[in-house]
Motif scaffolding. Sequence first.
Motif, PDB file in Angstrom:
ATOM      1  N   LYS A 143       9.836   2.170  -3.617  1.00  0.00           N
ATOM      2  CA  LYS A 143       9.723   1.249  -2.479  1.00  0.00           C
ATOM      3  C   LYS A 143      10.320   1.881  -1.239  1.00  0.00           C
ATOM      4  O   LYS A 143      11.447   2.394  -1.252  1.00  0.00           O
ATOM      5  CB  LYS A 143      10.457  -0.067  -2.785  1.00  0.00           C
ATOM      6  CG  LYS A 143      10.214  -1.138  -1.743  1.00  0.00           C
ATOM      7  CD  LYS A 143       8.786  -1.669  -1.830  1.00  0.00           C
ATOM      8  CE  LYS A 143       8.519  -2.717  -0.752  1.00  0.00           C
ATOM      9  NZ  LYS A 143       8.346  -2.142   0.593  1.00  0.00           N
ATOM     10  N   VAL A 144       9.534   1.879  -0.155  1.00  0.00           N
ATOM     11  CA  VAL A 144       9.988   2.373   1.145  1.00  0.00           C
ATOM     12  C   VAL A 144       9.593   1.337   2.186  1.00  0.00           C
ATOM     13  O   VAL A 144       8.912   0.353   1.884  1.00  0.00           O
ATOM     14  CB  VAL A 144       9.351   3.750   1.474  1.00  0.00           C
ATOM     15  CG1 VAL A 144       9.828   4.811   0.496  1.00  0.00           C
ATOM     16  CG2 VAL A 144       7.831   3.666   1.478  1.00  0.00           C
ATOM     17  N   ASP A 145       9.998   1.546   3.424  1.00  0.00           N
ATOM     18  CA  ASP A 145       9.675   0.588   4.480  1.00  0.00           C
ATOM     19  C   ASP A 145       8.165   0.407   4.599  1.00  0.00           C
ATOM     20  O   ASP A 145       7.422   1.372   4.805  1.00  0.00           O
ATOM     21  CB  ASP A 145      10.235   1.068   5.822  1.00  0.00           C
ATOM     22  CG  ASP A 145      11.751   0.952   5.895  1.00  0.00           C
ATOM     23  OD1 ASP A 145      12.315   0.214   5.061  1.00  0.00           O
ATOM     24  OD2 ASP A 145      12.360   1.601   6.771  1.00  0.00           O
ATOM     25  N   GLY A 146       7.707  -0.820   4.447  1.00  0.00           N
ATOM     26  CA  GLY A 146       6.296  -1.148   4.658  1.00  0.00           C
ATOM     27  C   GLY A 146       5.365  -0.831   3.520  1.00  0.00           C
ATOM     28  O   GLY A 146       4.155  -1.082   3.617  1.00  0.00           O
ATOM     29  N   TRP A 148       4.927   1.786  -0.356  1.00  0.00           N
ATOM     30  CA  TRP A 148       5.366   2.512  -1.542  1.00  0.00           C
ATOM     31  C   TRP A 148       5.012   3.991  -1.412  1.00  0.00           C
ATOM     32  O   TRP A 148       3.950   4.325  -0.885  1.00  0.00           O
ATOM     33  CB  TRP A 148       4.703   1.955  -2.796  1.00  0.00           C
ATOM     34  CG  TRP A 148       5.022   0.520  -3.043  1.00  0.00           C
ATOM     35  CD1 TRP A 148       4.432  -0.570  -2.459  1.00  0.00           C
ATOM     36  CD2 TRP A 148       6.022   0.013  -3.929  1.00  0.00           C
ATOM     37  NE1 TRP A 148       4.992  -1.723  -2.926  1.00  0.00           N
ATOM     38  CE2 TRP A 148       5.968  -1.404  -3.835  1.00  0.00           C
ATOM     39  CE3 TRP A 148       6.941   0.603  -4.794  1.00  0.00           C
ATOM     40  CZ2 TRP A 148       6.809  -2.228  -4.573  1.00  0.00           C
ATOM     41  CZ3 TRP A 148       7.779  -0.217  -5.542  1.00  0.00           C
ATOM     42  CH2 TRP A 148       7.712  -1.614  -5.429  1.00  0.00           C
ATOM     43  N   LYS A 149       5.901   4.856  -1.899  1.00  0.00           N
ATOM     44  CA  LYS A 149       5.655   6.288  -1.921  1.00  0.00           C
ATOM     45  C   LYS A 149       5.493   6.715  -3.372  1.00  0.00           C
ATOM     46  O   LYS A 149       6.364   6.488  -4.211  1.00  0.00           O
ATOM     47  CB  LYS A 149       6.809   7.045  -1.254  1.00  0.00           C
ATOM     48  CG  LYS A 149       6.577   8.549  -1.160  1.00  0.00           C
ATOM     49  CD  LYS A 149       7.650   9.210  -0.301  1.00  0.00           C
ATOM     50  CE  LYS A 149       9.011   9.120  -0.954  1.00  0.00           C
ATOM     51  NZ  LYS A 149      10.044   9.873  -0.189  1.00  0.00           N
ATOM     52  N   PRO A 218       0.445   0.913   1.529  1.00  0.00           N
ATOM     53  CA  PRO A 218       1.152  -0.261   2.050  1.00  0.00           C
ATOM     54  C   PRO A 218       1.430  -1.286   0.960  1.00  0.00           C
ATOM     55  O   PRO A 218       0.879  -1.222  -0.146  1.00  0.00           O
ATOM     56  CB  PRO A 218       0.167  -0.809   3.088  1.00  0.00           C
ATOM     57  CG  PRO A 218      -1.171  -0.380   2.604  1.00  0.00           C
ATOM     58  CD  PRO A 218      -0.953   0.976   1.983  1.00  0.00           C
ATOM     59  N   ASP A 219       2.250  -2.267   1.289  1.00  0.00           N
ATOM     60  CA  ASP A 219       2.566  -3.329   0.333  1.00  0.00           C
ATOM     61  C   ASP A 219       1.309  -4.064  -0.123  1.00  0.00           C
ATOM     62  O   ASP A 219       1.246  -4.543  -1.261  1.00  0.00           O
ATOM     63  CB  ASP A 219       3.537  -4.332   0.966  1.00  0.00           C
ATOM     64  CG  ASP A 219       4.950  -3.773   1.078  1.00  0.00           C
ATOM     65  OD1 ASP A 219       5.369  -3.036   0.168  1.00  0.00           O
ATOM     66  OD2 ASP A 219       5.621  -4.074   2.076  1.00  0.00           O
TER      67      ASP A 219
END
Length: 379
Positions: A143-146, A148-149, A218-219
Amino acid sequence: MVEFTPEQQAFAQAITDFCEREVGTRAKRDALTNNGADAHSDTLYRKMAELGWAGINVAEEFGGAGAGNVEMCIFLEEAVRNQAPIGAVGPTLITAAAYAKFANDNLRRDVLAGVVAGDSLSISMSEPEAGSDVGALTCRAEKVDGGWKINGQKTWCSNAHFSKSILLIARTDRSGGKHEGLTEFHIPADTPGLTISGIDTLGGREVNDLYFTDCFVPDSAVVGTVGDGWKQLMSGLNTERLILAAMQLGLARRSFDDTLAFITDRKQFGRPIGSFQALRHRMADHATEIACTRELVYSVARAADAHPERMMPREASMVKLKATETSKAMTIDGMQMMGGYGYAKEFDAERLMRGAIISTVFGGTNEIQRDIIGKTYGL
């Protein structure tokens, strides 16, 4: 014997008529498949889509036919029996069912509209160290800002080299058991950070390695609920195994018909070789096995239609096991009965055999199916 309604009979005949017209000769099939090198013809599949067949089990609200499992099996059985080169249909229908159940409204509408139009989809579970044991997968989504990586490798992903998108199962949490912390993601095939590399097989290029390197989504790409990927996968097993079974039923019937035509026409020692007891008895056994398989396929399909929310691990595993073992036995025996001609690419026997043998591996190996069936009896 299996009985269809008049409408279902007409549907089966319409598929046969279409295939006879579009792919009824070896020359026509070769023209659509780069002389047999490709398992899927996008041109042909989109013609089927115009008739509403690509979206056979997609709900009407999304532009599909809204048909049940019985009609889906009729389509798959007849298309494969009539040698339509639409190798992407199985993974596409399996993946589409997951989007229909779990994707958010916008993603569901977008993906299913594409399926109805003839887009191909892929689903990616297996990894180099996680095949039958899917819960052991390690490809991770952080989980990262905005969004997923994603980093890691997947393998044996069918049709990813021409699919519109891939439904990825990745690990999002390591704190629980191996079947916990898995999540499904929608990955467009052109997403930066995703590399698709083909794997050469007996069937040509059908499967691929996928490499994810800081691949951001993105989410909104989450399909279903974060952490519920395993439950979501399990809920689709009825549909997945029915799809595989119906296709292998069609393949077994194709092999039987081709073998019957050959041994009826081929003469040795002054008579058709099919008149010798050794071959006649083999064909009698295969005809019986195919009839039993057909009864099982449509019995399970009708049960799934009557109880769409019911998990049927025993029946789903039985139908996949029975259909794939039947097609494998029929195609291997068909090659043997055709002698050297069965080995020659002039005939379809060797191609049918390759398609049957791999079916005992994908969608859960037949050893896994037997294990599941045994467990349902408390063993």
